[in-house]
Write a protein that holds these residues in place. Structure first.
Motif, PDB file in Angstrom:
ATOM      1  N   UNK A   1       1.101  -0.938  -0.303  1.00 28.49           N
ATOM      2  CA  UNK A   1      -0.131  -0.118   0.003  1.00 28.49           C
ATOM      3  C   UNK A   1       1.256   1.103   0.054  1.00 28.49           C
ATOM      4  N   UNK A   2       1.525   1.370   1.164  1.00 21.94           N
ATOM      5  CA  UNK A   2       2.691   2.684   1.013  1.00 21.94           C
ATOM      6  C   UNK A   2       3.701   2.955  -0.394  1.00 21.94           C
ATOM      7  N   UNK A   3       3.902   1.179  -0.639  1.00 24.31           N
ATOM      8  CA  UNK A   3       4.800   1.852  -2.062  1.00 24.31           C
ATOM      9  C   UNK A   3       3.817   2.518  -2.792  1.00 24.31           C
ATOM     10  N   UNK A   4       2.998   1.249  -3.576  1.00 23.75           N
ATOM     11  CA  UNK A   4       2.098   2.497  -4.334  1.00 23.75           C
ATOM     12  C   UNK A   4       1.688   3.553  -4.519  1.00 23.75           C
ATOM     13  N   UNK A   5       1.338   4.171  -3.004  1.00 24.92           N
ATOM     14  CA  UNK A   5       1.104   5.643  -3.030  1.00 24.92           C
ATOM     15  C   UNK A   5       2.122   6.580  -2.850  1.00 24.92           C
ATOM     16  N   UNK A   6       3.476   6.085  -2.195  1.00 28.46           N
ATOM     17  CA  UNK A   6       4.590   6.378  -2.427  1.00 28.46           C
ATOM     18  C   UNK A   6       4.693   6.634  -4.293  1.00 28.46           C
ATOM     19  N   UNK A   7       4.529   5.624  -4.992  1.00 30.61           N
ATOM     20  CA  UNK A   7       4.453   6.203  -6.271  1.00 30.61           C
ATOM     21  C   UNK A   7       3.785   7.477  -6.712  1.00 30.61           C
ATOM     22  N   UNK A   8       2.449   7.599  -6.511  1.00 35.21           N
ATOM     23  CA  UNK A   8       1.704   8.216  -6.507  1.00 35.21           C
ATOM     24  C   UNK A   8       1.959   9.562  -5.849  1.00 35.21           C
ATOM     25  N   UNK A   9       2.680   9.759  -5.005  1.00 36.06           N
ATOM     26  CA  UNK A   9       3.235  10.971  -4.487  1.00 36.06           C
ATOM     27  C   UNK A   9       4.492  11.292  -4.503  1.00 36.06           C
ATOM     28  N   UNK A  10       5.468  10.742  -5.729  1.00 43.29           N
ATOM     29  CA  UNK A  10       6.431  11.210  -6.274  1.00 43.29           C
ATOM     30  C   UNK A  10       7.676  11.053  -5.134  1.00 43.29           C
ATOM     31  N   UNK A  11       7.504   9.623  -4.895  1.00 44.63           N
ATOM     32  CA  UNK A  11       8.518   9.610  -3.975  1.00 44.63           C
ATOM     33  C   UNK A  11       9.165   8.923  -4.555  1.00 44.63           C
ATOM     34  N   UNK A  12       8.940   8.142  -5.088  1.00 40.28           N
ATOM     35  CA  UNK A  12       9.851   6.637  -5.840  1.00 40.28           C
ATOM     36  C   UNK A  12       8.822   7.031  -7.531  1.00 40.28           C
TER      37      UNK A  12
ATOM     38  N   UNK B   1      -8.183   9.110  -0.827  1.00 38.47           N
ATOM     39  CA  UNK B   1      -7.492   7.561  -0.990  1.00 38.47           C
ATOM     40  C   UNK B   1      -7.455   7.945   0.377  1.00 38.47           C
ATOM     41  N   UNK B   2      -8.377   6.594   1.375  1.00 36.10           N
ATOM     42  CA  UNK B   2      -7.346   6.284   2.414  1.00 36.10           C
ATOM     43  C   UNK B   2      -6.793   5.250   2.575  1.00 36.10           C
ATOM     44  N   UNK B   3      -5.871   4.794   3.101  1.00 35.14           N
ATOM     45  CA  UNK B   3      -4.595   3.575   3.628  1.00 35.14           C
ATOM     46  C   UNK B   3      -5.342   3.396   4.884  1.00 35.14           C
ATOM     47  N   UNK B   4      -5.470   2.121   4.909  1.00 31.89           N
ATOM     48  CA  UNK B   4      -6.345   1.579   6.327  1.00 31.89           C
ATOM     49  C   UNK B   4      -6.323  -0.639   6.320  1.00 31.89           C
ATOM     50  N   UNK B   5      -6.252  -0.323   7.456  1.00 29.55           N
ATOM     51  CA  UNK B   5      -6.009  -1.895   8.030  1.00 29.55           C
ATOM     52  C   UNK B   5      -7.115  -2.725   8.716  1.00 29.55           C
ATOM     53  N   UNK B   6      -7.958  -0.916   9.313  1.00 31.29           N
ATOM     54  CA  UNK B   6      -9.027  -1.379  10.263  1.00 31.29           C
ATOM     55  C   UNK B   6     -10.016  -1.836   9.484  1.00 31.29           C
ATOM     56  N   UNK B   7     -11.273  -2.519   9.305  1.00 30.63           N
ATOM     57  CA  UNK B   7     -12.518  -3.012   8.460  1.00 30.63           C
ATOM     58  C   UNK B   7     -13.301  -2.046   9.493  1.00 30.63           C
TER      59      UNK B   7
END
Lengths: 318, 511
Positions: free
Chosen positions: B46-57, B197-203
């Motif tokens: 998840x974090x990798x994907x969002x880092x891609x979207x925000x330009x960090x990766x 976009x809300x990244x979470x693992x809390x259902x």
């Protein structure tokens, strides 16, 4: 000696001895606010002292009274180039900042002496002919009481240093550059996500410290020692570092702390001309500045808060 | 038709870290004005994907379209210019800076060479009012609460004019009330036309906040669903890839004698301020006592005092009726305390050491593992192999450095070592921090097994779910004191939340 006479002697010698510390401590403030610890100030000062003396000896006849001032610029530029080593090692190669700074300190004195030997074929240079003398501000010096104490027969570089420290305070806290520089020393990761060029800002911080440290060394050589030898810069860089800590990494604080250390140093030198102090054995007066430095470091180092990411390498993920 | 409303389309995204594919063909679309949850376990990508979207990766391959146009997001500035802003899980704030300085950094307005603080302050106050964020821009970040810090992060993103906002695990640090407020804020933002976009693992939060949910597992997209169409159980299964037992099987407690007795405990923190202000409680054999509370209300000091790592200023700690106040760590351990620390890498393990060495840390100096200062490594290895089997530690051998293990398996090494001591008292401080659903399930079961054996368990956790599921009784720490004691079956998240913020004092809790 009357009171005004004593005070003016104290102030002018404090100014003379603190000026190298003010410039160098300001350099430390900029480097560390960008996040790069700079214990290499001592080595940077050495290179600044060396280059300014060589410049002064070579060009004194060409530039006359202007020579020591140009010598400051030369010392600054050489200090900047020398600090580039520290910048490359810490920023690009993620070296430990203390180790890299120590390398500068270990390298500078033998390098200076080696070059002196190569250029002049002797162990130390001749005395320079154009040094910073005493300077009286026209007009201001005639003000009663304050004039003789602060503005008559005083050190011009000291006043420059005080003005520079105020300007650098303003730059650090009131401009975009200053905000971004401090951000890199506080949380480089966050600064990066906000689009700040962390490596660029840290280069700026280190190179500014190199320039100011070089000027500090050049002031010392051209106002105090008058020549360059292995023992020209012996601990002033570390005192400047202590002044930076004592001054809480703030340009004005560092300036005031430097003035205090300069005062301590000047006491040890002019003490025999002052009432009361002339009864203290000279050995105690000579060790006083160093003892005061150590005591202040012990008392303040734990309490004074450095920029949060000072000394931490920042590795940008690809 | 539908394509016109998509603000972001990520197609077949692959991110390769030296052969490890953190993202392996992921697809994601975000519609205008919606809240999309991105669900996945730790390490799912998840974090990798969002880092891609925000330009960090930069992605290794794949296509990103923003508002229908293919783009290459090379750095955070490009993302910012596209109107994409991210609120990171670990706040990206400078503690010693003011809120204002934090917000304008990198996007400063200047008047000549000078920063224009006045204009920036006006703009920030406007934004703060418009979205009900209630932030004083002149305060230093170190002076405001965690929830307020999060709002500073939101303001940062709004100040940059973002209309696509990414939140990475935003509720991990919030109390239940703050979570409710947070969800209101993002719903308001979505109504104003921001896409979230809300990244979470809390259902539970997905159910409350999101319109759609995209599930990813092990770097791959599993699918995207309308939240109203899927159950929590189904989402958990999709996330983990197997059936998950959401409810723990917890028989009623058989409580024995008092194992731990803490009376009027006072402990100062590093700054010399009282962090525990006269704490008293009892813990009996066969029960789990949950200690709830917001991080920084005395939990660290409590645990350190109990384990002998911090000096107790006054008060008394007795274990099995024996005074253990200010005793040496080893004496306390030998008296019968097992300790699962909250930071396994810092306090629980010696990372470069082998698994078997780490398993022997509590008893290497005793017979039969050593005699007369000479270590008997054959026995240590043999014992390690037994524990690896018993506690299902997934490794190829006991001589591997423990740093090679995954977080869950590292935690199992600690659990194995500590439970093997067979102590009467088990202190578990955030025992499942940062672990995925499977590992959490395992550790919870182990703790319940120990409870069934008649052990006394002190469970300190910032995860309310964990406290509610496992505890027989719950005490709530607030500002170094107990703000209330409740029973899990008689309380609610809301009541606990109030106690955690110190609003409700003991007494009412039983009403």
């Amino acid at each position: 000696m009357n009171l005004v006479g004593i005070l003016s002697l104290l102030v002018s010698s404090t100014f003379v001895y603190s000026t190298p510390l003010v410039f160098t401590a300001l350099g430390g403030v900029y480097s560390e606010n960008s996040g790069i610890t700079n214990v290499g100030l001592e080595g940077i000062m050495t290179m600044g002292a060396f280059s300014s003396v060589v410049f002064n000896l070579t060009f004194a006849s060409t530039f006359g009274k202007l020579t020591p001032w140009l010598g400051l610029l030369v010392g600054g530029v050489v200090g900047l180039l020398f600090s580039l080593l520290h910048a490359v090692a810490t920023i690009n190669f993620h070296a430990d900042h203390v180790i890299s700074g120590t390398v500068l300190n270990l390298m500078a004195p033998p390098l200076g002496v080696f070059l002196v030997k190569a250029i002049y074929d002797k162990g130390q240079t001749e005395n320079i002919t154009q040094s910073f003398g005493y300077f009286s501000f026209p007009g201001l010096a005639d003000i009663p009481v304050i004039g003789p104490i602060l503005f008559k027969n005083t050190s011009a570089p000291a006043w420059v240093a005080i003005i520079v420290s105020i300007i650098l305070w303003w730059v650090l806290y009131k401009t975009r550059f200053g905000l971004r520089l401090r951000a890199c020393g506080e949380n480089p990761q966050a600064a990066d996500t906000m689009g700040v060029n962390v490596y660029g800002m840290r280069y700026a911080g280190v190179l500014i410290s190199g320039f100011l440290g070089g000027i500090g060394g050049a002031v010392f050589a051209q106002a105090i020692s008058g020549n360059f030898s292995i023992s020209t810069i012996v601990g002033q860089g570390f005192m400047a570092l202590a002044a930076m800590i004592f001054g809480k990494w703030n340009p004005i604080g560092a300036m005031l702390a430097s003035l205090f250390f300069g005062f301590a140093q000047s006491i040890s030198i002019i003490g025999n001309q002052l009432p009361f102090f002339n009864h203290i054995p000279s050995v105690y007066m000579q060790i006083a500045p160093y003892v005061i430095t150590i005591v202040i470091l012990v008392l303040f180092f734990g309490k004074s808060v450095a920029p949060a990411a000072d000394g931490q390498n920042y590795i940008k993920s690809k | 038709m539908e394509n016109t409303t998509n603000v972001i389309e990520m197609k077949h995204i692959v991110k390769d870290f030296n052969g490890f594919k953190a993202n392996n063909d992921i697809n994601l679309t975000l519609r205008k004005g919606e809240i999309l949850a991105l669900l996945g376990e730790n390490g799912a990508g998840k974090s990798t994907l969002m880092s891609i979207l925000s330009g960090l990766l930069m992605p290794t391959s794949g296509e990103i379209d923003v508002r229908g146009q293919e783009v290459e997001i090379k750095n955070p500035t490009v993302a910012k210019n596209l109107g994409i802003g991210m609120v990171h899980q670990h706040f990206m704030l400078m503690e010693s800076f003011t809120v204002l300085e934090n917000i304008i950094l990198g996007h400063e307005t200047t008047k000549g060479p000078k920063l224009d603080f006045k204009k920036a302050q006006q703009q920030i106050e406007e934004l703060s009012q418009r979205y009900n964020l209630n932030i004083d821009p002149k305060k230093k970040v170190s002076e405001i609460t965690v929830a307020q810090q999060q709002r500073v992060e939101i303001l940062k993103v709004l100040y940059r004019g973002a209309d696509i906002m990414i939140f990475d695990e935003p509720t991990a640090v919030l109390t239940p009330q703050e979570i409710t407020e947070f969800i209101q804020i993002i719903k308001e933002l979505a109504k104003e036309g921001k896409s979230i976009i809300l990244i979470t693992h809390k259902l539970e939060e997905i159910k409350r906040a999101a319109d759609r949910v995209t599930v990813i597992r092990a770097g791959k997209s599993v699918g995207t669903f309308d939240v109203s169409d899927v159950t929590n159980n189904r989402l958990a299964e999709l996330m983990v890839g197997r059936h998950v037992n959401m409810k723990l099987d917890k028989p009623s407690a058989e409580v024995g004698k008092t194992t731990l007795k803490v009376s009027d405990l006072k402990v100062k923190n590093k700054q010399g301020i009282l962090a525990l202000k006269g704490l008293s409680f009892n813990l009996r054999a066969g029960e789990i006592l949950g200690v709830a509370g917001i991080d920084g209300n005395g939990q660290d000091e409590l645990v350190r005092a109990l384990t002998g790592m911090q000096h107790v200023d006054s008060g008394k700690i007795s274990i099995n009726d024996e005074d253990m106040t200010n005793q040496k760590v080893r004496k306390i351990t030998e008296k019968g305390v097992s300790y699962i620390p909250s930071d396994r890498q810092k306090y629980g393990l010696i990372l470069p050491f082998s698994i078997s060495d780490n398993l022997a840390l509590q008893n290497y100096y005793q017979q039969p593992y050593s005699s007369h200062h000479v270590m008997h490594y054959d026995l240590i290895h043999q014992h390690a192999d037994e524990l690896i089997k018993k506690f299902d530690i997934r490794t190829t051998g006991s001589s591997l450095p423990v740093s090679d293990l995954s977080g869950g398996n590292q935690q199992k090494v600690i659990i194995a070592r500590e439970l093997d001591l067979d102590s009467d008292l088990i202190i578990a401080f955030q025992p499942t921090r940062g672990l995925d659903v499977g590992a959490i399930e395992y550790i919870h079961q182990q703790l319940l097994l120990e409870r069934a054996k008649g052990k006394a368990i002190l469970l300190i956790s910032y995860e309310l779910d964990e406290i509610m599921q496992l505890s027989d009784r719950i005490i709530v720490l607030h500002d170094g004191d107990i703000s209330g004691e409740v029973k899990p079956e008689e309380t609610s998240d809301e009541e606990l939340g109030l106690l955690m913020t110190g609003i409700k004092k003991e007494g009412n809790a039983f009403a």
